[in-house]
Design an enzyme around this catalytic site. Structure first.
Site, PDB file in Angstrom:
ATOM      1  N   THR A  12       0.840  -1.209   0.000  1.00 21.68           N
ATOM      2  CA  THR A  12       0.000   0.000   0.000  1.00 21.68           C
ATOM      3  C   THR A  12       0.870   1.252   0.000  1.00 21.68           C
ATOM      4  O   THR A  12       0.729   2.128  -0.864  1.00 21.68           O
ATOM      5  CB  THR A  12      -0.908   0.001   1.254  1.00 21.68           C
ATOM      6  OG1 THR A  12      -1.706  -1.173   1.227  1.00 21.68           O
ATOM      7  CG2 THR A  12      -1.805   1.222   1.283  1.00 21.68           C
ATOM      8  N   VAL A  13       1.781   1.353   0.960  1.00 21.35           N
ATOM      9  CA  VAL A  13       2.572   2.587   1.112  1.00 21.35           C
ATOM     10  C   VAL A  13       3.658   2.672   0.040  1.00 21.35           C
ATOM     11  O   VAL A  13       3.846   3.724  -0.599  1.00 21.35           O
ATOM     12  CB  VAL A  13       3.198   2.668   2.530  1.00 21.35           C
ATOM     13  CG1 VAL A  13       3.974   3.974   2.688  1.00 21.35           C
ATOM     14  CG2 VAL A  13       2.121   2.546   3.603  1.00 21.35           C
ATOM     15  N   LYS A 102       6.021   2.206  12.567  1.00 18.22           N
ATOM     16  CA  LYS A 102       5.916   2.616  13.978  1.00 18.22           C
ATOM     17  C   LYS A 102       6.232   1.484  14.936  1.00 18.22           C
ATOM     18  O   LYS A 102       6.732   1.714  16.038  1.00 18.22           O
ATOM     19  CB  LYS A 102       4.530   3.192  14.284  1.00 18.22           C
ATOM     20  CG  LYS A 102       3.361   2.325  13.845  1.00 18.22           C
ATOM     21  CD  LYS A 102       2.944   2.688  12.454  1.00 18.22           C
ATOM     22  CE  LYS A 102       1.962   1.686  11.880  1.00 18.22           C
ATOM     23  NZ  LYS A 102       1.026   2.271  10.964  1.00 18.22           N
ATOM     24  N   VAL A 129       3.211   8.109  12.210  1.00 16.37           N
ATOM     25  CA  VAL A 129       2.099   8.579  13.069  1.00 16.37           C
ATOM     26  C   VAL A 129       1.202   9.517  12.269  1.00 16.37           C
ATOM     27  O   VAL A 129       1.674  10.478  11.661  1.00 16.37           O
ATOM     28  CB  VAL A 129       2.628   9.329  14.318  1.00 16.37           C
ATOM     29  CG1 VAL A 129       1.475   9.714  15.235  1.00 16.37           C
ATOM     30  CG2 VAL A 129       3.660   8.510  15.070  1.00 16.37           C
ATOM     31  N   GLY A 184      -6.729  -0.772   2.365  1.00 15.65           N
ATOM     32  CA  GLY A 184      -5.295  -0.582   2.664  1.00 15.65           C
ATOM     33  C   GLY A 184      -5.049   0.186   3.948  1.00 15.65           C
ATOM     34  O   GLY A 184      -3.948   0.658   4.192  1.00 15.65           O
ATOM     35  N   GLU A 187      -3.259  -2.850   9.323  1.00 14.03           N
ATOM     36  CA  GLU A 187      -1.937  -3.462   9.345  1.00 14.03           C
ATOM     37  C   GLU A 187      -2.033  -4.865   8.748  1.00 14.03           C
ATOM     38  O   GLU A 187      -3.123  -5.442   8.657  1.00 14.03           O
ATOM     39  CB  GLU A 187      -1.430  -3.557  10.785  1.00 14.03           C
ATOM     40  CG  GLU A 187      -1.189  -2.212  11.437  1.00 14.03           C
ATOM     41  CD  GLU A 187      -0.201  -1.351  10.666  1.00 14.03           C
ATOM     42  OE1 GLU A 187       0.953  -1.773  10.485  1.00 14.03           O
ATOM     43  OE2 GLU A 187      -0.575  -0.246  10.226  1.00 14.03           O
ATOM     44  N   LYS A 202       2.216   4.371  18.250  1.00 13.51           N
ATOM     45  CA  LYS A 202       2.244   5.778  17.813  1.00 13.51           C
ATOM     46  C   LYS A 202       2.315   6.736  19.002  1.00 13.51           C
ATOM     47  O   LYS A 202       3.050   7.732  18.956  1.00 13.51           O
ATOM     48  CB  LYS A 202       1.010   6.077  16.956  1.00 13.51           C
ATOM     49  CG  LYS A 202       1.039   5.350  15.606  1.00 13.51           C
ATOM     50  CD  LYS A 202      -0.329   5.382  14.947  1.00 13.51           C
ATOM     51  CE  LYS A 202      -0.300   4.778  13.554  1.00 13.51           C
ATOM     52  NZ  LYS A 202      -1.644   4.587  12.998  1.00 13.51           N
ATOM     53  N   GLY A 305      -3.779   4.886   4.542  1.00 19.09           N
ATOM     54  CA  GLY A 305      -4.042   4.759   3.105  1.00 19.09           C
ATOM     55  C   GLY A 305      -2.820   5.165   2.300  1.00 19.09           C
ATOM     56  O   GLY A 305      -1.933   5.874   2.793  1.00 19.09           O
TER      57      GLY A 305
END
Ligand code: NAP
Ligand code: HSE
Length: 436
Positions: A12-13, A102, A129, A184, A187, A202, A305
């Protein structure tokens, strides 16, 4: 001069980051200097949402870290290992690191920060975060003049999305969690979201920046939304509250040796409908920072997201790229102390028994005259003042009695609950939540 980027992860990221790097038009000119040189994935055959040459992909993340064409390593693969070792290997190789992880930073932040300081490289983590919300950099820089009293808010997008849809549509927990995964937001193991662990990671990171010292992540009292029942969301609504998963870090004084004592916790909370956090819905996050002399500032936006998170990751990359551009020969030996943000004092977690809170508690009791009176007098005898005590209509036998207290020391509240549970007409405490 171009900067070679090595990406660990294209989920996703990672895909969101690659999309920005591959389309620099209309963005800050420095984005065009960022060249994606290699990308590590687990499965080379998985279909990807972005057009990336296969020659860029590898299943060996260590090779990306060691690649001489990679100047900066972006870790967006998640998990504790091998992520931690890869971050440390990148630092050892003198490469700056940007991460959204995180879980690693909350647990191994001290080790990573020490290694980075020794090597004179930056490890930045804005995306860890608040997703797309800039919060770490403001805490390090823009709010640096303040004595921070409290940092609190909604810092998990998945659970906020679930609670919003359960409360507004009466949707089922399982269905909405599946939607959050498909979007998305969640986790890889969504237990981290719904059990509160992600928010605890976080708030541990926020505590370190806001109060200047790291706290023991594993000791943070953490409750998620996984045991929350729809009836408590409904009763809360009738009483004028919205249930939100809050993470809170507040100053609780200091020890004689100067260590800061902080109350850090994560739990579902009844938020009064008129409070600004009550209107933060869906995947949005909001973080309220209270400090002297600034007062209260609130940061709000999408908390998870691909796009929002990638926005924060690439901002970190740009910060490092900009420093390299003005640095003598690209040397990073002298780190900007605000951006690098090392700890500057000791912090420890407060003993929870001495903290003060408002509480919501639901009792299952016999439906008999005098029960409400007895519960009320047990609270009164322990010195607990009540805001309201209500009996809700239930099907079948028995009564559900819901009490909302005024702020009270936790030890007194627990004393009252023990006394109430001794009464033969009280069966059980079915739910106990904190109230803002
Ligand atoms: P994800 O969708 O599961 O993506 C993980 C990526 O890492 C995948 O591309 C996977 O490869 C790759 N990967 C995992 N282990 C690997 C290994 N051992 N070797 C090589 N590649 C490996 O996860 P994500 O949602 O992007 O999250 C990534 C990180 O960002 C996590 O730390 C998460 O906590 C954090 N984060 C996520 C969000 C969000 O909204 N999703 C927001 C903020 C922060 P394959 O694609 O081949 O499986
Ligand atoms: N799973 C996380 C969330 C991703 O839902 O908030 C953003 O950190």
């Amino acid at each position: 001069m171009p900067i070679g980027i090595g990406l660990l992860g294209l989920g996703t990221v990672g895909a969101g980051v690659a999309e920005i790097l591959l389309s620099p038009q209309g963005r800050h000119p420095l984005v065009a200097d960022l060249e994606l040189r290699q990308v590590a994935v687990r499965d080379l055959n998985r279909p990807r949402p972005i057009p990336l040459s296969n020659s860029l992909l590898t299943t060996d993340p260590a090779a990306v870290v060691a690649n001489p064409d990679v100047d900066l390593v972006v870790e967006v693969m998640g998990g504790l290992e091998p992520a931690r070792s890869l971050i440390l290997a990148a630092i050892e190789a003198g490469k700056a690191v940007v991460t959204a992880n995180k879980a690693v930073i909350a647990r191994h932040g001290a080790e990573i920060a020490a290694a980075a300081a020794e090597k004179g490289v930056y490890v930045l983590m804005e995306a860890a975060v608040g997703g797309g919300i800039p919060i770490l950099e403001p805490l390090k820089q823009s709010l640096g003049a303040n004595r921070i009293e409290r940092v609190s808010g909604i810092i998990n997008g998945t659970t906020n999305y679930i609670l919003t849809r359960m409360s507004e549509e009466g949707a089922s927990y399982g269905d909405v969690l599946a939607d959050a995964q498909a979007l998305g937001y969640a986790e890889a193991d969504p237990a981290a979201d719904v059990e509160g662990g992600d928010a605890a990671d976080k708030i541990a990171i926020l505590t370190g920046l806001a109060f200047g010292g790291l706290v023991d992540r594993e000791a943070i009292p953490t409750e998620g939304i996984n045991t929350l029942q729809t009836r408590d969301i409904d009763y809360a609504k009738e009483l004028g509250f919205v249930v939100k998963l809050l993470a809170i870090a507040e100053r609780h004084g200091s020890d004689p040796d100067g260590s800061e004592v902080v109350d850090v916790r994560v739990h579902p909370t009844l938020v009064p409908k008129e409070h600004p956090l009550a209107g933060v819905n869906g995947v949005n996050n909001a973080i309220v920072v209270e400090g002297e002399p600034v007062g209260r500032v609130m940061f709000y936006g999408p908390g998870a997201g691909a796009g929002p998170t990638a926005s924060a990751v690439v901002a970190d990359i740009l910060n490092i790229a900009a420093i390299r551009q003005v640095g003598a020969g690209g040397s990073q030996d002298a780190l900007d102390p605000l951006l690098a943000a090392s700890s500057w004092r000791n912090c420890r977690l407060v003993d929870q028994g001495s903290t003060c809170h408002r509480n919501y508690v639901r009792f299952q009791a016999a439906d008999r005259p005098g029960v409400i009176g007895h519960i009320g007098s047990c609270f009164g005898s322990a010195g607990v003042s009540l805001q309201s005590i209500v009996q809700f209509e239930t099907e079948g036998s028995g009564a559900e009695i819901v009490v909302v207290t005024h702020a009270v020391e936790e030890s007194l509240f627990q004393q009252a609950l023990s006394a109430i549970l001794q009464r033969p007409e009280v069966e059980d405490v079915r739910c106990c939540l904190r109230t803002l």
